[in-house]
Design a protein around this motif. Structure first.
Motif, PDB file in Angstrom:
ATOM      1  N   LEU A 154     -72.252   1.308 -13.750  1.00 37.26           N
ATOM      2  CA  LEU A 154     -71.475   2.500 -13.394  1.00 37.26           C
ATOM      3  C   LEU A 154     -71.556   3.546 -14.494  1.00 37.26           C
ATOM      4  CD1 LEU A 154     -68.219   1.046 -11.766  1.00 37.26           C
ATOM      5  CD2 LEU A 154     -70.181   2.079 -10.626  1.00 37.26           C
ATOM      6  N   VAL A 155     -71.467   3.100 -15.732  1.00 31.54           N
ATOM      7  CA  VAL A 155     -71.560   4.025 -16.862  1.00 31.54           C
ATOM      8  C   VAL A 155     -72.925   4.703 -16.866  1.00 31.54           C
ATOM      9  CG1 VAL A 155     -71.516   4.228 -19.370  1.00 31.54           C
ATOM     10  CG2 VAL A 155     -69.905   2.697 -18.218  1.00 31.54           C
ATOM     11  N   ALA A 156     -73.978   3.925 -16.629  1.00 31.45           N
ATOM     12  CA  ALA A 156     -75.330   4.481 -16.617  1.00 31.45           C
ATOM     13  C   ALA A 156     -75.530   5.467 -15.477  1.00 31.45           C
ATOM     14  CB  ALA A 156     -76.350   3.343 -16.508  1.00 31.45           C
ATOM     15  N   LEU A 157     -74.801   5.294 -14.370  1.00 28.17           N
ATOM     16  CA  LEU A 157     -74.918   6.181 -13.218  1.00 28.17           C
ATOM     17  C   LEU A 157     -73.999   7.391 -13.310  1.00 28.17           C
ATOM     18  CD1 LEU A 157     -75.162   3.555 -10.329  1.00 28.17           C
ATOM     19  CD2 LEU A 157     -77.007   4.928 -11.301  1.00 28.17           C
ATOM     20  N   GLY A 158     -73.280   7.514 -14.421  1.00 24.69           N
ATOM     21  CA  GLY A 158     -72.448   8.687 -14.628  1.00 24.69           C
ATOM     22  C   GLY A 158     -71.000   8.556 -14.202  1.00 24.69           C
ATOM     23  N   TYR A 159     -70.564   7.338 -13.904  1.00 22.82           N
ATOM     24  CA  TYR A 159     -69.160   7.120 -13.548  1.00 22.82           C
ATOM     25  C   TYR A 159     -68.325   6.971 -14.820  1.00 22.82           C
ATOM     26  CZ  TYR A 159     -70.527   6.357  -8.696  1.00 22.82           C
ATOM     27  OH  TYR A 159     -71.012   6.519  -7.422  1.00 22.82           O
ATOM     28  N   LYS A 160     -67.052   7.285 -14.692  1.00 24.90           N
ATOM     29  CA  LYS A 160     -66.124   7.160 -15.807  1.00 24.90           C
ATOM     30  C   LYS A 160     -64.968   6.257 -15.400  1.00 24.90           C
ATOM     31  CE  LYS A 160     -67.224  11.741 -17.659  1.00 24.90           C
ATOM     32  NZ  LYS A 160     -66.725  13.102 -17.976  1.00 24.90           N
ATOM     33  N   VAL A 161     -64.515   5.453 -16.352  1.00 23.67           N
ATOM     34  CA  VAL A 161     -63.372   4.562 -16.145  1.00 23.67           C
ATOM     35  C   VAL A 161     -62.229   5.071 -17.013  1.00 23.67           C
ATOM     36  CG1 VAL A 161     -62.515   2.206 -16.347  1.00 23.67           C
ATOM     37  CG2 VAL A 161     -64.894   2.615 -15.651  1.00 23.67           C
ATOM     38  N   PHE A 162     -61.032   5.150 -16.452  1.00 24.82           N
ATOM     39  CA  PHE A 162     -59.912   5.711 -17.202  1.00 24.82           C
ATOM     40  C   PHE A 162     -58.597   5.103 -16.750  1.00 24.82           C
ATOM     41  CE2 PHE A 162     -60.737   8.226 -13.463  1.00 24.82           C
ATOM     42  CZ  PHE A 162     -59.493   8.556 -12.947  1.00 24.82           C
ATOM     43  N   GLU A 163     -57.631   5.140 -17.653  1.00 25.29           N
ATOM     44  CA  GLU A 163     -56.261   4.754 -17.323  1.00 25.29           C
ATOM     45  C   GLU A 163     -55.488   6.004 -16.916  1.00 25.29           C
ATOM     46  OE1 GLU A 163     -54.722   2.856 -20.788  1.00 25.29           O
ATOM     47  OE2 GLU A 163     -55.654   0.920 -20.335  1.00 25.29           O
ATOM     48  N   PHE A 164     -54.502   5.825 -16.038  1.00 23.90           N
ATOM     49  CA  PHE A 164     -53.707   6.982 -15.600  1.00 23.90           C
ATOM     50  C   PHE A 164     -52.392   6.501 -15.003  1.00 23.90           C
ATOM     51  CE2 PHE A 164     -55.822   5.591 -11.787  1.00 23.90           C
ATOM     52  CZ  PHE A 164     -54.919   5.851 -10.764  1.00 23.90           C
ATOM     53  N   SER A 165     -51.500   7.447 -14.813  1.00 25.89           N
ATOM     54  CA  SER A 165     -50.247   7.208 -14.091  1.00 25.89           C
ATOM     55  C   SER A 165     -50.101   8.278 -13.021  1.00 25.89           C
ATOM     56  CB  SER A 165     -49.050   7.265 -15.043  1.00 25.89           C
ATOM     57  OG  SER A 165     -49.156   6.279 -16.058  1.00 25.89           O
ATOM     58  N   THR A 183     -64.219   7.219 -11.416  1.00 25.83           N
ATOM     59  CA  THR A 183     -64.634   8.470 -10.800  1.00 25.83           C
ATOM     60  C   THR A 183     -66.008   8.859 -11.311  1.00 25.83           C
ATOM     61  OG1 THR A 183     -63.898  10.711 -10.242  1.00 25.83           O
ATOM     62  CG2 THR A 183     -63.682  10.036 -12.549  1.00 25.83           C
ATOM     63  N   ARG A 184     -66.619   9.784 -10.619  1.00 26.44           N
ATOM     64  CA  ARG A 184     -67.925  10.303 -11.046  1.00 26.44           C
ATOM     65  C   ARG A 184     -67.778  11.797 -11.301  1.00 26.44           C
ATOM     66  NH1 ARG A 184     -73.721   9.105  -8.049  1.00 26.44           N
ATOM     67  NH2 ARG A 184     -75.053   9.697  -9.820  1.00 26.44           N
ATOM     68  N   GLY A 185     -68.271  12.213 -12.453  1.00 25.27           N
ATOM     69  CA  GLY A 185     -68.115  13.615 -12.822  1.00 25.27           C
ATOM     70  C   GLY A 185     -66.927  13.804 -13.741  1.00 25.27           C
ATOM     71  N   ASP A 186     -66.364  14.997 -13.712  1.00 24.18           N
ATOM     72  CA  ASP A 186     -65.235  15.312 -14.584  1.00 24.18           C
ATOM     73  C   ASP A 186     -63.972  14.597 -14.133  1.00 24.18           C
ATOM     74  OD1 ASP A 186     -66.852  17.027 -16.054  1.00 24.18           O
ATOM     75  OD2 ASP A 186     -66.376  18.756 -14.784  1.00 24.18           O
ATOM     76  N   LEU A 187     -63.156  14.225 -15.093  1.00 25.30           N
ATOM     77  CA  LEU A 187     -61.866  13.616 -14.780  1.00 25.30           C
ATOM     78  C   LEU A 187     -60.934  14.676 -14.196  1.00 25.30           C
ATOM     79  CD1 LEU A 187     -61.282  11.489 -18.017  1.00 25.30           C
ATOM     80  CD2 LEU A 187     -62.183  10.715 -15.823  1.00 25.30           C
ATOM     81  N   PRO A 188     -60.063  14.274 -13.267  1.00 26.08           N
ATOM     82  CA  PRO A 188     -59.084  15.230 -12.735  1.00 26.08           C
ATOM     83  C   PRO A 188     -58.189  15.789 -13.845  1.00 26.08           C
ATOM     84  CG  PRO A 188     -59.166  13.233 -11.395  1.00 26.08           C
ATOM     85  CD  PRO A 188     -59.961  12.952 -12.627  1.00 26.08           C
ATOM     86  N   VAL A 189     -57.856  17.060 -13.740  1.00 25.70           N
ATOM     87  CA  VAL A 189     -56.986  17.698 -14.724  1.00 25.70           C
ATOM     88  C   VAL A 189     -55.566  17.178 -14.543  1.00 25.70           C
ATOM     89  CG1 VAL A 189     -56.065  19.880 -15.576  1.00 25.70           C
ATOM     90  CG2 VAL A 189     -58.434  19.759 -14.762  1.00 25.70           C
TER      91      VAL A 189
END
Length: 218
Positions: A154-165, A183-189
């Motif tokens: 996923l990282v190689a394909l451009g996906y990002k892993v993140f924690e959120f609430s 998600t793929r691309g920019d993280l939501p603001v």
């Protein structure tokens, strides 16, 4: 929330692509032997099995063929994963906050699960049995835990892993809990963009910006 077991399994299987790519590079080298095997097999020469299993290169051939089959499986998984992302999302006018990207997830998976399986050479039937038992135990462990999102592919394909609430959450999630997003691309603001989500398992979601709705606080 209903768990998407198929998507979770797809992510687990996909995560081992790097392992089998490295193993294929390590063990491939008997393509001529493999071609002769199938030519003789198609000619109904059943003695080819005896000759093949008496050849000391049989271990390399078995591993190479298994890796090749895994490449085909991974390609199918990648196709299905792309198709899965086109439907099944829910949007409840939610925004997210406390977004923290987990940049080490792919490296952690590589060091924890991939490298240990590459240490020993597979030169006997006992080595092969040990490897496959350990592999399927690892797959079972990942399928039974929340570690499946630590996926280097996923990282190689451009996906990002993140924690959120969540803020202004729907009743099926909690504002007080910390979740994992992919998600793929920019993280939501944070707090400004409405998201759509698809639940996978173990408090892990596919998260994308919902461009069809305006943010409640925007």
């Amino acid at each position: 929330m209903k768990e998407d077991g198929r998507l979770k399994l797809f992510l687990v299987l996909q995560s081992f692509f790097g392992l089998f790519l490295l193993m294929f590079i390590k063990y491939v080298g008997h393509l001529g032997l493999m071609c002769r095997f199938f030519v003789q097999l198609l000619s109904c020469d059943l003695r080819v099995f005896y000759r093949a299993f008496s050849n000391p290169a049989i271990y390399d051939v078995i591993v190479s063929m298994f890796c090749f089959l895994w490449f085909i499986l991974t390609g199918f998984v990648a196709f299905c994963f792309d198709d899965i992302q086109k439907s099944g999302f829910s949007s409840y006018g939610e925004c997210i906050v406390n977004v923290t990207e987990k940049k080490d997830s792919g490296v952690t998976f590589l060091v924890t699960f991939i490298l240990p399986l590459l240490v020993d050479d597979l030169t006997t039937w006992r080595d092969l049995l040990f490897f496959f038992v350990l592999l399927f135990m690892t797959i079972f462990l990942l399928s039974s835990s929340d570690l499946f999102y630590q996926n280097p592919v996923l990282v190689a394909l451009g996906y990002k892993v993140f924690e959120f609430s969540f803020v202004n959450p729907n009743k099926d999630v909690s504002e007080k809990r910390v979740y994992i997003g992919i998600t793929r691309g920019d993280l939501p603001v944070e707090g400004k963009e409405i998201i759509k989500r698809k639940y996978i398992s173990d408090n892990v979601f596919l998260i994308y910006k919902d461009f069809y709705n305006e943010c409640l606080g925007g």
